[in-house]
Scaffold this motif. Structure first.
Motif: not given
Length: 471
Positions: A31, A34, A99, A103, A166, A170, A200, A203-204
């Motif tokens: 993530c 990206q 995260a 995010g 990533g 991304g 993201y 996922s994190m």
């Protein structure tokens, strides 16, 4: 709630399979990687108002460029300050905060696009997102080293390979989302930021919930610690703050900074460089393919070189980086002048593999020198070298190139001096690596001073330790 994130809650059971940990690390690093693909937003962000073309009210590319620079700076700063906090609270809480920041940074940036306020993009992706980058980068590394004392390089390579790769997720994701949401009134960036921020974060979050730390004094089943002591792999531990008082820390800081400076400057100008050196031969599409190839070698090098360092040693691995790097950088100008495009591409692919390998090998190098107990915090502080290189490398390449062009040098020849300077920087890195010695015993933590932590000693003195399956 706080108890859920405590270190005690994530200590693995005796039958836990350590191979479940790398996917948790990859869920985070894929993530935050990206960041290497943020440039795909640059052109659309210059057309937020004009939509089809830039207007006088739109942001300039130079203005937008600071978003990525701020993210890298705050990556280094947050890793430096958050690394010590990581050792205190454990990887789950650190990854959760990462995260939220990464995010959330996208969501704040989306507001910046909607209101056309550049400071919100600086704050969102640059500052808040940069903090998420730093915390997310360091949080799984020390845990992996503790789970894989027998293969430290491979362990860190598995996670940090994700950061290098990533961008491969991304970049196409960003383009697909912008294409999907673009309209007569939107370039699609705001909507893409919202979707990516949410994806993201999830996922994190999954990575943070599945991470586990080994029980105290754990070691892999069947692993026999080396009988003959390797002076470059310590049996002792050095506290985070004490590490800053050793010459080894600053030598390793320079080793990383100089290796990254050489690579990141090239990475940022790869597309323009190959088009200018082989003008009329390389199209924009082919240049994009060249950048993609470099990304593959950047990612693959992270796993290959760090895994190889388990066998040839961390110091020897960096010797290869510097010696081979010097030869490659010094040869590039003549290769470009000769028109040998194939050899030019091969040389740069090797350069980028060692650039990525430098990132993945350094955590294991730190664990060898300073021990595993505080390696996460020490690694975090060392990443200020990355923040420095993230500014220094592009500045050297861009400004020296422009200076030469202003002096009448052809664009195809404007990179020669820069390449020789990069070779000189790697020569300095070679000397720094040569000077690295084991840490003096006065910096070691005494055995009776070790507090209760999750993890292991690199080479336990006591036998009969609790074993964990390694299927």
């Amino acid at each position: 709630m706080l108890d859920f994130f405590s270190r005690q809650r994530i200590v693995a059971q005796p039958d836990y399979n350590r191979w479940m940990v790398p996917p948790a690390a990859l869920a985070v690093h894929l993530c935050i990687g990206q960041a290497y693909a943020f440039s795909v937003f640059n052109n659309p962000l210059t057309r937020v108002i004009g939509i089809t073309e830039s207007t006088s009210e739109d942001w300039q590319l130079t203005t937008i460029g600071w978003i990525f620079s701020l993210a890298i700076v705050f990556l280094g700063l947050s890793a430096a300050f958050g690394g010590k906090w990581l050792e205190k609270v454990g990887p789950r809480l650190t990854m959760f905060v990462a995260a939220c920041c990464f995010g959330g940074g996208f969501l704040v940036s989306a507001l910046g696009v909607y209101w056309h306020q550049i400071w919100l993009l600086y704050l969102g992706y640059g500052v808040i997102g940069g903090i998420g980058l730093g915390l997310g980068y360091v949080s799984p590394v020390s845990t992996l080293i503790k789970w894989f004392p027998d293969r430290r390089g491979m362990a860190t390579g598995m996670a940090i390979m994700g950061f290098g790769g990533g961008a491969m997720i991304g970049a196409p994701l960003s383009i697909a989302l912008m294409d999907h949401y673009k309209s007569a009134t939107s370039v699609g960036v705001m909507e893409a930021f919202v979707v990516m921020g949410c994806l993201y974060f999830v996922s994190m979050l999954i990575g943070s919930l599945t991470i586990r730390t080994p029980p105290k004094n754990w070691q892999p089943e069947g692993w026999v610690p080396p009988v003959v002591e390797n002076n470059m792999i310590t049996k002792h531990h050095v506290h985070i703050d004490q590490a800053l008082k050793t010459p080894q820390f600053y030598l390793l800081w320079l080793v990383l900074c100089l290796n990254v400076t050489a690579g990141i400057g090239v990475l940022g100008q790869a597309s323009v460089m190959i088009q200018e050196i082989f003008k009329g031969t390389i199209t924009a599409a082919a240049a994009a393919g060249f950048v993609g190839l470099l990304s593959l070698f950047n990612m693959g090098g992270r796993f290959f070189w760090s895994s190889a360092s388990d066998y040839i040693g961390r110091k020897n691995t960096y010797f290869i980086f510097f010696v081979l790097g010097i030869a490659l950088y010094a040869s590039v100008p003549s290769i470009g002048a000769s028109g040998n495009m194939r050899l030019f591409i091969i040389f740069y692919a090797l350069i980028l593999s060692m650039y990525g390998g430098g990132f993945s090998t350094i955590p294991a190098y730190l664990a060898d020198i300073f021990g595993t107990k505080y390696v996460g915090g020490i690694h975090g502080r060392l990443l200020t070298a990355w923040a420095t290189a993230g500014v220094l490398g592009p500045v050297l390449v861009n400004y020296i190139r422009q200076f030469q062009i202003d002096q009448g040098v052809a664009k195809a020849d404007a990179y020669s001096v820069t390449m020789y300077i990069m070779a000189g920087l790697l020569s300095l890195g070679f000397v720094c690596n040569l000077l690295i010695r084991p840490v003096h015993e006065k910096h070691h933590i005494k055995h009776d001073e070790l507090d209760e932590v999750d993890g292991i000693f690199p080479y336990p003195d006591n036998a009969g330790l609790e074993q964990t399956t390694d299927n």
